[in-house]
Design a protein around this motif. Sequence first.
Motif, PDB file in Angstrom:
ATOM      1  N   VAL A 150      -2.838  -1.545  17.443  1.00  0.00           N
ATOM      2  CA  VAL A 150      -2.969  -0.913  16.125  1.00  0.00           C
ATOM      3  C   VAL A 150      -2.026  -1.494  15.080  1.00  0.00           C
ATOM      4  CG1 VAL A 150      -3.817   1.263  17.050  1.00  0.00           C
ATOM      5  CG2 VAL A 150      -1.334   0.926  16.752  1.00  0.00           C
ATOM      6  N   LEU A 151      -1.121  -2.380  15.474  1.00  0.00           N
ATOM      7  CA  LEU A 151      -0.166  -2.943  14.524  1.00  0.00           C
ATOM      8  C   LEU A 151      -0.786  -4.005  13.614  1.00  0.00           C
ATOM      9  CD1 LEU A 151       2.943  -3.434  16.846  1.00  0.00           C
ATOM     10  CD2 LEU A 151       2.444  -1.509  15.350  1.00  0.00           C
ATOM     11  N   ALA A 152      -1.852  -4.629  14.052  1.00  0.00           N
ATOM     12  CA  ALA A 152      -2.403  -5.792  13.347  1.00  0.00           C
ATOM     13  C   ALA A 152      -3.572  -5.400  12.455  1.00  0.00           C
ATOM     14  CB  ALA A 152      -2.857  -6.838  14.349  1.00  0.00           C
ATOM     15  N   ASP A 153      -3.504  -5.813  11.184  1.00  0.00           N
ATOM     16  CA  ASP A 153      -4.564  -5.408  10.259  1.00  0.00           C
ATOM     17  C   ASP A 153      -5.918  -6.001  10.637  1.00  0.00           C
ATOM     18  OD1 ASP A 153      -3.650  -7.582   7.416  1.00  0.00           O
ATOM     19  OD2 ASP A 153      -3.997  -8.005   9.552  1.00  0.00           O
ATOM     20  N   TYR A 154      -5.942  -7.163  11.290  1.00  0.00           N
ATOM     21  CA  TYR A 154      -7.222  -7.790  11.623  1.00  0.00           C
ATOM     22  C   TYR A 154      -7.950  -7.030  12.732  1.00  0.00           C
ATOM     23  CZ  TYR A 154      -4.541  -9.954  15.432  1.00  0.00           C
ATOM     24  OH  TYR A 154      -3.748 -10.169  16.516  1.00  0.00           O
ATOM     25  N   GLN A 155      -7.273  -6.080  13.368  1.00  0.00           N
ATOM     26  CA  GLN A 155      -7.922  -5.292  14.416  1.00  0.00           C
ATOM     27  C   GLN A 155      -8.728  -4.119  13.847  1.00  0.00           C
ATOM     28  OE1 GLN A 155      -8.162  -6.321  17.304  1.00  0.00           O
ATOM     29  NE2 GLN A 155      -6.253  -7.099  18.192  1.00  0.00           N
ATOM     30  N   TYR A 156      -8.605  -3.904  12.549  1.00  0.00           N
ATOM     31  CA  TYR A 156      -9.305  -2.779  11.928  1.00  0.00           C
ATOM     32  C   TYR A 156     -10.594  -3.281  11.280  1.00  0.00           C
ATOM     33  CZ  TYR A 156      -5.055  -0.078  12.613  1.00  0.00           C
ATOM     34  OH  TYR A 156      -3.986   0.581  13.177  1.00  0.00           O
ATOM     35  N   ASN A 157     -11.672  -2.586  11.540  1.00  0.00           N
ATOM     36  CA  ASN A 157     -12.945  -3.031  10.992  1.00  0.00           C
ATOM     37  C   ASN A 157     -13.459  -2.169   9.850  1.00  0.00           C
ATOM     38  OD1 ASN A 157     -13.140  -1.169  13.082  1.00  0.00           O
ATOM     39  ND2 ASN A 157     -14.839  -2.159  14.127  1.00  0.00           N
ATOM     40  N   TYR A 158     -12.715  -1.138   9.473  1.00  0.00           N
ATOM     41  CA  TYR A 158     -13.111  -0.325   8.328  1.00  0.00           C
ATOM     42  C   TYR A 158     -11.875  -0.063   7.468  1.00  0.00           C
ATOM     43  CZ  TYR A 158     -17.001   0.495  11.491  1.00  0.00           C
ATOM     44  OH  TYR A 158     -18.053   0.324  12.359  1.00  0.00           O
ATOM     45  N   TRP A 159     -12.050  -0.206   6.152  1.00  0.00           N
ATOM     46  CA  TRP A 159     -10.933  -0.053   5.220  1.00  0.00           C
ATOM     47  C   TRP A 159     -11.317   0.817   4.041  1.00  0.00           C
ATOM     48  CZ3 TRP A 159      -6.025  -2.073   5.841  1.00  0.00           C
ATOM     49  CH2 TRP A 159      -5.854  -2.948   6.928  1.00  0.00           C
ATOM     50  N   GLY A 160     -10.359   1.606   3.574  1.00  0.00           N
ATOM     51  CA  GLY A 160     -10.526   2.341   2.336  1.00  0.00           C
ATOM     52  C   GLY A 160     -10.123   1.478   1.153  1.00  0.00           C
ATOM     53  N   GLN A 161     -10.271   2.024  -0.037  1.00  0.00           N
ATOM     54  CA  GLN A 161     -10.062   1.226  -1.244  1.00  0.00           C
ATOM     55  C   GLN A 161      -8.611   1.191  -1.703  1.00  0.00           C
ATOM     56  OE1 GLN A 161     -10.568   4.340  -1.283  1.00  0.00           O
ATOM     57  NE2 GLN A 161      -9.536   5.169  -3.059  1.00  0.00           N
ATOM     58  N   GLY A 162      -7.749   2.009  -1.162  1.00  0.00           N
ATOM     59  CA  GLY A 162      -6.343   1.991  -1.522  1.00  0.00           C
ATOM     60  C   GLY A 162      -5.981   3.019  -2.574  1.00  0.00           C
ATOM     61  N   THR A 163      -4.765   3.516  -2.486  1.00  0.00           N
ATOM     62  CA  THR A 163      -4.238   4.444  -3.472  1.00  0.00           C
ATOM     63  C   THR A 163      -2.821   4.007  -3.823  1.00  0.00           C
ATOM     64  OG1 THR A 163      -3.844   6.796  -3.983  1.00  0.00           O
ATOM     65  CG2 THR A 163      -3.405   6.093  -1.718  1.00  0.00           C
ATOM     66  N   LEU A 164      -2.507   3.972  -5.109  1.00  0.00           N
ATOM     67  CA  LEU A 164      -1.238   3.426  -5.577  1.00  0.00           C
ATOM     68  C   LEU A 164      -0.133   4.475  -5.522  1.00  0.00           C
ATOM     69  CD1 LEU A 164       0.415   1.162  -6.934  1.00  0.00           C
ATOM     70  CD2 LEU A 164      -0.424   2.030  -9.140  1.00  0.00           C
ATOM     71  N   VAL A 165       0.973   4.076  -4.918  1.00  0.00           N
ATOM     72  CA  VAL A 165       2.182   4.889  -4.889  1.00  0.00           C
ATOM     73  C   VAL A 165       3.269   4.134  -5.644  1.00  0.00           C
ATOM     74  CG1 VAL A 165       3.986   5.861  -3.426  1.00  0.00           C
ATOM     75  CG2 VAL A 165       1.590   6.006  -2.713  1.00  0.00           C
ATOM     76  N   THR A 166       3.823   4.765  -6.648  1.00  0.00           N
ATOM     77  CA  THR A 166       4.893   4.164  -7.426  1.00  0.00           C
ATOM     78  C   THR A 166       6.106   5.074  -7.365  1.00  0.00           C
ATOM     79  OG1 THR A 166       3.287   3.164  -8.937  1.00  0.00           O
ATOM     80  CG2 THR A 166       5.575   3.237  -9.659  1.00  0.00           C
ATOM     81  N   VAL A 167       7.222   4.522  -6.922  1.00  0.00           N
ATOM     82  CA  VAL A 167       8.453   5.297  -6.785  1.00  0.00           C
ATOM     83  C   VAL A 167       9.482   4.726  -7.749  1.00  0.00           C
ATOM     84  CG1 VAL A 167      10.205   6.183  -5.226  1.00  0.00           C
ATOM     85  CG2 VAL A 167       7.912   5.661  -4.361  1.00  0.00           C
ATOM     86  N   SER A 168       9.914   5.562  -8.652  1.00  0.00           N
ATOM     87  CA  SER A 168      10.892   5.149  -9.655  1.00  0.00           C
ATOM     88  C   SER A 168      12.301   5.525  -9.221  1.00  0.00           C
ATOM     89  CB  SER A 168      10.567   5.817 -10.990  1.00  0.00           C
ATOM     90  OG  SER A 168      11.597   5.591 -11.933  1.00  0.00           O
ATOM     91  N   SER A 169      13.238   4.673  -9.559  1.00  0.00           N
ATOM     92  CA  SER A 169      14.635   4.971  -9.249  1.00  0.00           C
ATOM     93  C   SER A 169      15.274   5.822 -10.343  1.00  0.00           C
ATOM     94  CB  SER A 169      15.428   3.670  -9.091  1.00  0.00           C
ATOM     95  OG  SER A 169      15.328   2.900 -10.259  1.00  0.00           O
TER      96      SER A 169
END
Length: 128
Positions: A109-128
Amino acid sequence: VQLQASGGGFVQAGDSLRLTCAASVRTLDNYHMGWFRQAPGKEREFVAASTQDNHATVYADSVKGRFAISRDYGKNSMFLQMDSLTPEDTAVYYCAASSRAFSSPRLGVLADYQYNYWGQGTLVTVSS
């Protein structure tokens, strides 16, 4: 399988966020599930995963003790609870599912190429 990640946003350092991954299938019990992230100018990296067989959890060292992956057993949702966020956690977060069989799931499960389905992504922004 279609995956939809949500829950990202703009937060201050030290805050928490909970990401959700919703799937188009009735249940995710038959899949290994993972979260990956990609910061600006960097390669995509592993964050956390939950194995299909016994739902063991695996974490990147950078998030261990701060992030927690979980699932709704028998349902079609997965979550990533993120606490004590730092600016280094700023990235687009992707959820992914794998239907593959691994001889060693905690390594597979560590390797991204082992995954065959992906979501579109969600942005996380952390400000200091």
